[in-house]
Design an enzyme around this catalytic site. Structure first.
Site: not given
Ligand code: AGP
Length: 611
Positions: A2, A27, A74, A103-104, A484, A488, A491, A507, A606
């Site tokens: 947050c 955030r 968040w 935040n936490g 990666e 990208k 997300e 496989h 983020k």
């Protein structure tokens, strides 16, 4: 995670708070709220973006006051509702008019909530933060600073908090443990925020709160102490942060801006650190550990998400150039695995934000087992940067887009410098290192050429943007690049995408191939090129649509792939920095074509400062 902003001074608080929230919105952006002191405590909260809150405040005729707190959420505990939005208060009416933003995670909130309910407290939200507000209220005896200290002695978990109280209308109390919090020191005013982006518009003098620290701020002064009320003196420093770096410029999104910034950002990353002619790398942050590194027996790189993918590339680089056994692991897995960390093990924590909870916990675990712990971090003064024994800052500038781009190439560039730094102290000749440093210095220009080819990539994406399942495949050092590229795409466009080693497809995943399924192959010329061609044929023969990232001048690839994105050639070890760029651009265009919020994708933040 947050975003937290708080202000005490002589200006109206709301403009400062809202502008700060907008700076921190990357955030977390599920909901937002403010609490302002003006005779009494007034609170406004709203689900959605900060602009929704702003409209709500305007509708109420504004919230006057020169002391306030603000939060962008968040969600962790409790759904995305107005009732769960911060600030949270102690009992209305019966309480002391206390409001808290946080935040936490308060890990023992359930036990505390039960105790408080047994003592007559009633709750209106599902959050752990409201429990903290009531606990502070329960322990309040006329001194807010003391009540906050007492409450924090009872909690376990992570917190960055700001607290105000109707009975102390000229006091702001803030505290932190495990989540970032910075205090900007102005002239008769203080701006407190989760990071410097919300502070630099008001002052460039600031201090970072250490863990278990409480700060009491008034318009005249501040006092910092531990939660046990032991006074401490923080180090006020100059913020190395230009507000201009946060401007979007002519770009539609921060992600696009940061993709385009990569050539300049990587030059900044290299600046003053490489001596091509002398074949030497200057990494002041770790120089004191050069001998230990030269004799290290094993390197473990840990990170999450994109940072983990950089760790995986770094693993190849450490083996190939430093000639040291290396592995890469999810920080979240490493920390709980009872890892073998013995004398001679070096841990490298990789993180853009420097606040990822799992990465921080992993390096703390390794430290207490005796390892040398280095950091490869972008955010200066961040928790991970401060917790490691030494480290190397990326110097790529602030990364705002939730989808990491320039940080990834910066992390790989830094890992390459570190591998050469160590290798030069083991088996690598000055000539070889000089040659590789020359190749490193040439990477930014090569990336520029890929960025300039964005239109070609957009036209390829347009053909497949409706497809709901994509594969990304690569071999060797390009396997992490495939991961990666998949991350990208998924997300920011919400398309399901899976990355894997090209050889692994046979496989099981090959069963996924159906007619026209996009399969992106990293097929640049290297030691496994012929093998990749075979994998391409296996997918093509089953109806897959091949999109190849290939080396400029490759006259063959076009006969096996339906679409080709050509990139400049580079040494195999450095090629990932070039090969990832078309995948960043591909994901960007897919998200835009699908009408997604590129910079603030749903459900994401983020930096994940909670476990
Ligand atoms: C990358 O695009 C994602 N936003 C995410 O995976 C990110 O890389 C991860 O959360 C690690 O963050 P950090 O680098 O700040 O530690």
């Amino acid at each position: 995670m947050c975003g937290i902003v708080a202000y005490i001074g002589r200006k109206q608080a709301i403009p400062v708070l809202l502008e700060g929230l907008k700076r921190l919105e990357y955030r977390g952006y599920d909901s937002a709220g403010v609490g302002v002191m003006d005779g009494g405590l007034k609170v406004a909260r709203a689900v959605g973006r900060v602009r929704v809150l702003e409209e709500k405040i305007d509708e109420t005729g504004g919230l006057p006051g020169t002391l306030g707190i603000a939060h962008t959420r968040w969600a962790t505990h409790g759904g995305v509702t107005e009732a769960n939005a911060h600030p949270h208060r102690d009992d209305r009416g019966k309480g002391h008019g206390i409001a808290v933003i946080h935040n936490g995670i308060i890990e023992n909130y359930a036990v505390l909530k039960k105790y408080l309910e047994e003592n007559g407290h009633t709750f209106t939200s599902e959050t752990d933060t409201e429990v903290l507000a009531h606990l502070i209220g329960e322990l309040y005896r006329g001194d807010l600073e003391k009540a906050v200290q007492a409450a924090l002695r009872e909690v376990t978990g992570a917190y960055a908090i700001a607290v105000i109280c109707e009975k102390e209308p000229d006091t702001l109390v803030v505290a932190r443990k495990g989540s970032p919090l910075m205090v900007g020191v102005g002239n008769g005013e203080y701006v407190v925020a989760s990071d410097s982006s919300a502070i630099v518009a008001h002052t460039t003098q600031a201090f970072t709160l250490a863990d278990y620290t409480v700060a009491k701020l008034t318009r005249e002064s501040f006092r910092t102490s531990t939660i046990d009320d032991v006074e401490i003196t923080p180090e006020v420093r100059e913020l190395e942060f230009e507000l201009a770096e946060l401007d979007l410029g002519n770009f539609d999104h921060y992600m696009l801006k940061e993709i385009h910034e990569q050539p300049r950002a990587l030059r900044m990353c290299l600046q003053g650190r490489i001596d091509v002619r002398g074949g030497e790398i200057v990494l002041g942050g770790i120089a004191q550990h050069a001998r230990t590194l030269a004799n290290t027996k094993r390197i473990v790189l840990v990170g999450q998400g994109t940072a983990l993918h950089a760790c995986m590339v770094g693993r190849y680089l450490m083996e190939d150039m430093a000639k040291i056994a290396a592995e890469a692991d999810f920080a979240s897995e490493f920390r709980y695995r009872n890892p073998i960390v013995d004398f001679g093990t070096t841990i490298i924590a990789v993180s853009q934000s420097g606040e990822t909870a799992d990465t921080l916990a992993a390096l703390q675990e390794a430290k207490q087992r005796g390892a040398l712990v280095l950091g490869i971090v972008n955010a200066v003064g961040s928790s991970i940067a401060r917790e490691t024994d030494a480290g190397i800052y990326l110097r790529v500038g602030p990364e705002i887009g939730v989808a990491s781009t320039k940080a990834f190439t910066g992390q790989v560039m830094t890992a390459a410098m570190l591998a050469l730094f160590i290798g030069r102290r083991r088996y690598l000749s000055q000539e070889y290192v000089g040659k590789m440093l020359g190749e490193l210095a040439a990477i930014p220009d090569k990336i520029q050429r890929v960025v300039d080819a964005s239109d070609t990539i957009r036209s390829i994406v347009a053909k497949h943007v409706e497809r709901e399942n994509w594969l990304f495949l690569g071999r060797g050092i390009n396997y992490p690049v495939a991961l990666e590229g998949a991350l990208k795409l998924k997300e920011i466009s919400y398309i399901h995408a899976e990355g894997m080693p090209a050889a692994e497809m046979k496989h099981g995943p090959i069963a996924l191939i159906d007619s026209g399924m996009p399969a992106v192959f990293i097929a640049t010329r290297n030691s496994q090129y012929e093998k990749v061609l075979s994998n391409i044929a296996e997918v093509r023969s089953r109806g897959g649509h091949i999109i190849a990232v290939a080396t400029e001048g490759d006259g063959h690839i076009g006969t096996v792939a339906q679409d080709v994105i050509y990139v400049p050639d580079a040494p195999e070890q450095l090629q990932p920095m070039v090969n990832v760029v078309p995948l960043q651009v591909l994901a960007y265009h897919a998200a835009v074509m699908r009408g997604k919020d590129v910079d603030k994708p749903r459900n994401l933040a983020k930096s994940v400062t909670v476990e």
